[in-house]
Enzyme design. Structure first.
Site, PDB file in Angstrom:
ATOM      1  N   GLY A  22       0.853  -1.221  -0.219  1.00  0.00           N
ATOM      2  CA  GLY A  22       0.169   0.189   0.119  1.00  0.00           C
ATOM      3  C   GLY A  22       0.826   1.425   0.048  1.00  0.00           C
ATOM      4  CB  CYS A  23       0.269   4.777   0.938  1.00  0.00           C
ATOM      5  SG  CYS A  23       1.015   6.223   1.275  1.00  0.00           S
ATOM      6  CG  PHE A  24       5.895   5.065  -0.490  1.00  0.00           C
ATOM      7  CD1 PHE A  24       5.336   6.135  -0.180  1.00  0.00           C
ATOM      8  CD2 PHE A  24       6.426   4.927  -1.639  1.00  0.00           C
ATOM      9  CE1 PHE A  24       5.005   7.382  -1.149  1.00  0.00           C
ATOM     10  CE2 PHE A  24       6.457   6.012  -2.785  1.00  0.00           C
ATOM     11  CZ  PHE A  24       5.785   7.142  -2.416  1.00  0.00           C
ATOM     12  CD1 TRP A  25       4.125   8.604   2.119  1.00  0.00           C
ATOM     13  CD2 TRP A  25       2.175   9.364   2.925  1.00  0.00           C
ATOM     14  NE1 TRP A  25       3.833   9.768   1.454  1.00  0.00           N
ATOM     15  CE2 TRP A  25       2.569  10.087   1.724  1.00  0.00           C
ATOM     16  CE3 TRP A  25       0.642   9.591   3.107  1.00  0.00           C
ATOM     17  CZ2 TRP A  25       1.535  11.286   1.189  1.00  0.00           C
ATOM     18  CZ3 TRP A  25      -0.119  10.416   2.676  1.00  0.00           C
ATOM     19  CH2 TRP A  25       0.455  11.288   1.533  1.00  0.00           C
TER      20      TRP A  25
END
Length: 233
Positions: A57-60
């Site tokens: 998913g979002c790498f954040w």
């Protein structure tokens, strides 16, 4: 993140004002963080440094989780699965590049094993049962994938997925892909350390900070309070 998160931020703000329970009720069918069993097949300490590349998913959020893991010396957000020429956020966001938002994790295998890295990945960093999406984000760039850097990593990862599926560790089958790493390309500077720099942003507060909290709760022995950051390195 840019266009696809603009509406999300407004919705998240509304959810926050009404109570986060309303927000999470829309995702009630998704897997919550859980402590899955450690891999029965794992690596042995060897070199002083090893690299793992994981997409979830979002790498954040994935970066934020592993920055709080003892034995990790760096966690960098970036792109893997495509070519250098398309490793730009705006292009990757089209979902047509083959890239996934990924995190390159460098760790000391004398302190934490590759198998333990994968245990954290499957337990708290993301939901491995979601196909080409993760939470509010959809598209192949948000797929669950392990990019292996050696035959040993590939063997451990494949055995672990089989182990977890065989034990019915999740309500749905694991859809995580496993493939050799062809290249990793660091993301733009404004994506690095995003969770640490923007802890009150609704997307981070709702989707990613709970992952760090779950890491602290489920893996207290490897949790580090002060994250290892990209900035200043």
């Amino acid at each position: 993140m840019m266009k696809r998160r603009g509406i999300l931020f407004m919705a998240a703000g509304l959810a926050a004002s009404l109570g986060t329970g309303l927000w999470f009720s829309a995702s009630s069918a998704e897997e919550a963080p859980r402590l899955v069993s450690p891999p029965t097949l794992d690596s042995r300490p060897g070199a002083a440094s090893e690299m793992a590349v994981l997409a979830g998913g979002c790498f954040w959020g994935v970066q934020g989780v592993f920055q709080h893991v003892k034995g990790v010396s760096s966690a960098v957000s970036g792109y893997a699965g495509g070519t250098a020429g398309t490793a730009r956020y705006e292009t990757v966001s089209t979902g047509s590049t083959g890239h996934a938002e990924a995190v390159r994790i460098r760790f000391d295998p004398r302190q934490i094993s590759y198998g333990q890295i994968l245990q954290i990945y499957f337990s708290v960093a993301h939901d491995p049962t979601q196909l080409n999406r993760q939470g509010p984000d959809s598209g192949t760039q948000y797929r669950s994938q392990i990019f292996t850097t050696s035959a040993e990593q590939a063997r451990i990862a494949a055995a672990y997925v089989s182990q977890l599926d065989g034990a019915h560790s999740f309500a749905s089958p694991i859809v995580t892909r496993i493939a050799p790493l062809q290249g990793f390309f660091p993301a733009e500077a404004y994506h690095q350390d995003y969770l640490t720099r923007h802890p009150t942003q609704p997307y981070i507060a709702i989707n990613d900070l709970p992952k760090v909290a779950a890491l602290r709760q489920l893996f207290p022995a490897v949790y580090r309070n002060d994250p290892v950051l990209v900035a200043g390195r």
